[in-house]
Scaffold this active site. Structure first.
Site, mmCIF file in Angstrom:
data_model
loop_
_atom_site.group_PDB
_atom_site.id
_atom_site.type_symbol
_atom_site.label_atom_id
_atom_site.label_comp_id
_atom_site.label_asym_id
_atom_site.label_seq_id
_atom_site.Cartn_x
_atom_site.Cartn_y
_atom_site.Cartn_z
ATOM 1 N N GLU A 25 0.850 -1.205 0.000
ATOM 2 C CA GLU A 25 0.000 0.000 0.000
ATOM 3 C C GLU A 25 0.876 1.242 0.000
ATOM 4 O O GLU A 25 2.020 1.216 0.469
ATOM 5 C CB GLU A 25 -0.885 -0.038 1.266
ATOM 6 C CG GLU A 25 -1.802 1.164 1.385
ATOM 7 C CD GLU A 25 -2.891 0.992 2.450
ATOM 8 O OE1 GLU A 25 -2.824 0.039 3.237
ATOM 9 O OE2 GLU A 25 -3.814 1.834 2.466
ATOM 10 N N ASN A 172 -12.508 -1.063 -0.957
ATOM 11 C CA ASN A 172 -11.793 -1.662 0.178
ATOM 12 C C ASN A 172 -12.432 -1.164 1.463
ATOM 13 O O ASN A 172 -12.686 0.046 1.618
ATOM 14 C CB ASN A 172 -10.324 -1.226 0.164
ATOM 15 C CG ASN A 172 -9.623 -1.545 1.483
ATOM 16 O OD1 ASN A 172 -9.308 -2.702 1.761
ATOM 17 N ND2 ASN A 172 -9.405 -0.532 2.321
ATOM 18 N N GLU A 173 -12.704 -2.059 2.376
ATOM 19 C CA GLU A 173 -13.248 -1.695 3.689
ATOM 20 C C GLU A 173 -14.310 -0.601 3.555
ATOM 21 O O GLU A 173 -14.254 0.442 4.229
ATOM 22 C CB GLU A 173 -12.118 -1.289 4.643
ATOM 23 C CG GLU A 173 -11.154 -2.433 4.891
ATOM 24 C CD GLU A 173 -10.248 -2.285 6.116
ATOM 25 O OE1 GLU A 173 -10.198 -1.204 6.719
ATOM 26 O OE2 GLU A 173 -9.595 -3.289 6.474
ATOM 27 N N TYR A 250 -6.766 -8.947 11.447
ATOM 28 C CA TYR A 250 -5.414 -8.733 11.981
ATOM 29 C C TYR A 250 -5.286 -9.368 13.352
ATOM 30 O O TYR A 250 -6.241 -9.382 14.137
ATOM 31 C CB TYR A 250 -5.111 -7.233 12.074
ATOM 32 C CG TYR A 250 -4.836 -6.612 10.722
ATOM 33 C CD1 TYR A 250 -3.585 -6.715 10.133
ATOM 34 C CD2 TYR A 250 -5.847 -5.952 10.011
ATOM 35 C CE1 TYR A 250 -3.332 -6.168 8.882
ATOM 36 C CE2 TYR A 250 -5.599 -5.401 8.760
ATOM 37 C CZ TYR A 250 -4.331 -5.514 8.201
ATOM 38 O OH TYR A 250 -4.082 -4.985 6.961
ATOM 39 N N GLU A 307 -6.166 -9.154 3.603
ATOM 40 C CA GLU A 307 -5.387 -8.430 4.620
ATOM 41 C C GLU A 307 -5.400 -9.263 5.892
ATOM 42 O O GLU A 307 -6.472 -9.518 6.455
ATOM 43 C CB GLU A 307 -5.971 -7.046 4.909
ATOM 44 C CG GLU A 307 -5.659 -6.027 3.844
ATOM 45 C CD GLU A 307 -6.067 -4.608 4.225
ATOM 46 O OE1 GLU A 307 -5.965 -4.242 5.418
ATOM 47 O OE2 GLU A 307 -6.501 -3.876 3.309
ATOM 48 N N GLN A 356 2.168 -6.263 5.405
ATOM 49 C CA GLN A 356 2.351 -5.908 4.019
ATOM 50 C C GLN A 356 3.753 -6.334 3.589
ATOM 51 O O GLN A 356 4.499 -6.865 4.389
ATOM 52 C CB GLN A 356 2.147 -4.417 3.829
ATOM 53 C CG GLN A 356 0.749 -3.944 4.218
ATOM 54 C CD GLN A 356 0.417 -2.546 3.743
ATOM 55 O OE1 GLN A 356 1.166 -1.898 3.010
ATOM 56 N NE2 GLN A 356 -0.736 -2.049 4.187
HETATM 57 O O1 AHR Z 1 -2.985 -2.535 6.199
HETATM 58 C C1 AHR Z 1 -3.277 -1.326 6.818
HETATM 59 C C2 AHR Z 1 -4.735 -0.939 6.717
HETATM 60 O O2 AHR Z 1 -5.519 -1.842 7.428
HETATM 61 C C3 AHR Z 1 -5.359 -0.932 5.352
HETATM 62 O O3 AHR Z 1 -5.118 0.237 4.647
HETATM 63 C C4 AHR Z 1 -6.809 -1.084 5.641
HETATM 64 O O4 AHR Z 1 -7.508 -1.695 4.586
HETATM 65 C C5 AHR Z 1 -6.842 -1.859 6.934
HETATM 66 O O5 AHR Z 1 -7.674 -1.280 7.861
#
Ligand code: AHR
Length: 523
Positions: A25, A172-173, A250, A307, A356
């Site tokens: 990103e 995205n999101e 995450y 992600e 990432q």
């Molecule tokens: O990876 C960091 C961020 O986490 C991304 O930009 C977003 O899609 C997510 O919230």
């Protein structure tokens, strides 16, 4: 003691190589500094791409790379990133540190970088602040090979030929940074935007059967963590108009976003919580998959876990908007658990993209000026890439639980209070997480992660349905659970030969040390 049975002749489908994908990103030093330094840099580069990073990534066999975001994607206007660099618009990157984005890395640069490392591109387009026309024209610019205003512009910018673009994300999101939409609103927007993302006919494909001709694989914005209402709401309205649905999850050891925990300074309790939260990916994939089954019982729509990874507090003294964190043996275990879960769920999971690639969150690579270091996560991806496009085979395991009683933490069951059963379940997980597959040459690979911080495991693997004559292995482990590689000691933690394995009458025995990731090759 752990007993494993591998039935190598009981096949469980293909492990799509895209499960080993990555995410890059416009965030912190991922693109600028990490991948791209510009042609005038003193750091060795080809067309601005760092030679050291390109060479390291080539060895990793990255199958697919997602770009330009993330939250950045829904602020990104692709036309700002094409044409002569001196004319490119500068903008503010509002999500990530409020820094100036000079757009010197745009569509052409990204696609050239993908070619250099041998990855397929996955482009995530802007729904939140972009227009339908803008998205439609990007697809035309990328993939049309006839005469049109976009293809004329592409040729003027030095690329007369279209690119091969398959993976295409539509927002995205969008439940959050991508527009704060409700599932119903997003789903309708998805229908409108995706209608105008055309599959352009290619003369070169004319003799191919229809299902082999190039087309976009359209990916709808899926849920965050356990937002099951989002999955249901989007699936109901979008259905088979999408080929894939994303999932973001995450691993954050802290209970509060303000104190996620340090990447390098943690205790046994935080180790346990991190393992348990990483393993939660299995429950999430299965629960979202069950909702998808309602609308797509033949499992044609892929779950794209585009992600995932660890998210800790940033390294002290670094820009909080840059999400720069170190990477220890603990991250290696998270990578191992996550890849095993995604591979084992291959009836629904079509792709994974760790967040990432460089210098951001759970990276493969860290850079500082002209220095570069490969992280423990890189080494796990390199060890595990033997499973790419291999056939998964049945593996049953009987092992101890890894437990820690009496500690309190949230598995973040958003939207509902935790029940007593949740609390019990969250305090344990299997000590060993594993996957087995057979590759095109007929070699059997067995990946094993011992998540315990303290207990070694005596392992017996009964290999059935396979004429096993040799076993070798590689292992990543260390006495110190917080061991990491840095610019002064880049090889502190690297895979070594896995010794002490014996093979007799189809049975492999050995010891799997605590906090270890290993891959066996059986021939
Ligand atoms: O990876 C960091 C961020 O986490 C991304 O930009 C977003 O899609 C997510 O919230």
């Amino acid at each position: 003691m752990a007993k494993v049975i591998v039935n190598a002749d009981v096949t469980k489908g293909k492990i799509y190589k895209e499960i080993f994908g990555q995410f890059s990103e416009h965030l912190g030093r991922c693109i600028y500094g990490g991948i791209y330094v510009g042609e005038d840099s003193d750091i060795p580069n080809v067309h601005g791409m760092r030679t050291d990073v390109v060479e390291a990534l080539k060895k990793l066999k990255v199958p697919v790379l997602r770009w330009p975001g993330g939250c950045f994607a829904d602020e990104y206007h692709w036309k700002d990133g094409i044409g002569p660099k001196e004319n490119r618009k500068r903008m503010v990157n509002t999500n990530w540190g409020g820094v100036v984005e000079d757009n010197s890395f745009g569509t052409h640069e990204f696609l050239e970088f993908c070619e250099m490392i041998g990855a397929d591109p996955y482009i995530n387009a802007n729904v939140g602040s972009g227009t339908v026309q803008e998205m439609m024209e990007w697809v035309e610019y990328l993939t049309f090979d006839g005469e049109s205003p976009m293809t004329k512009m592409r040729a003027e910018n030095g690329h007369p030929e279209p690119w091969n673009i398959k993976w295409f994300g539509i927002g995205n999101e969008n439940w959050g940074c991508g527009g704060s939409m409700t599932p119903e609103y997003y789903a309708n927007e998805y229908r409108r935007y995706s209608t105008f993302c055309k599959d352009y006919y290619r003369e070169a494909d004319k003799d191919l059967p229809k299902d082999e001709q190039r087309k976009l694989y359209r990916i709808a914005c899926g849920p965050n963590i356990d937002d099951y209402k989002w999955t249901d709401g989007v699936m109901k309205v979008v259905g088979h108009r999408a080929n894939g649905l994303s999932l973001h999850y995450y691993t954050v050891p802290g209970d509060h976003w303000e104190s996620k925990g340090s990447a390098t300074d943690f205790d046994v309790r935080e180790w346990f919580i991190t393992m348990r939260k990483a393993y939660r990916l299995k429950e999430l994939v299965e629960n979202h998959g069950a909702i998808m089954d309602k609308y797509d019982p033949k499992k044609k729509i892929g779950l794209m876990v585009d992600e995932y990874g660890t998210w800790f507090d940033v390294e002290p003294g670094t820009n909080p908007g840059f999400l720069y964190q170190q990477n220890t043996l603990r991250d290696a275990l998270v990578a191992g658990i996550s890849l095993c879960v995604l591979m084992n769920e291959n009836d629904r999971v079509r792709m994974g993209c760790i967040a990432q690639m460089v210098n951001v969150l759970q990276s493969m690579i860290l850079t500082e000026g002209d220095k570069m270091v490969l992280t423990p996560t890189y080494h796990v991806f390199e060890m595990f890439n033997v499973h790419q496009d291999a056939t998964r085979v049945a593996l049953d395991i009987d092992c101890a639980d890894y437990e820690m009683k009496g500690i309190k933490f949230q598995l973040s069951h958003e939207g509902r209070p935790q029940r007593p059963d949740d609390r019990k379940a969250q305090m344990k997980m299997p000590q060993i997480v594993s996957t087995a597959s057979v590759d095109a040459e007929g070699a059997l690979h067995i990946s094993l992660c011992n998540v315990s911080h303290c207990d070694d495991a005596d392992i017996t693997i009964d290999v059935r349905g396979f004429d096993a004559s040799s076993v070798t292995g590689r292992i990543l482990t260390d006495e110190d659970m917080a061991a990491y590689n840095d610019f002064d000691t880049p090889d502190r933690l690297v895979p070594t030969e896995y010794t002490g394995l014996t093979l007799e009458n189809g049975k492999i025995t050995g010891k799997l040390p605590a906090k270890a990731v290993a891959v066996l090759e059986v021939k």
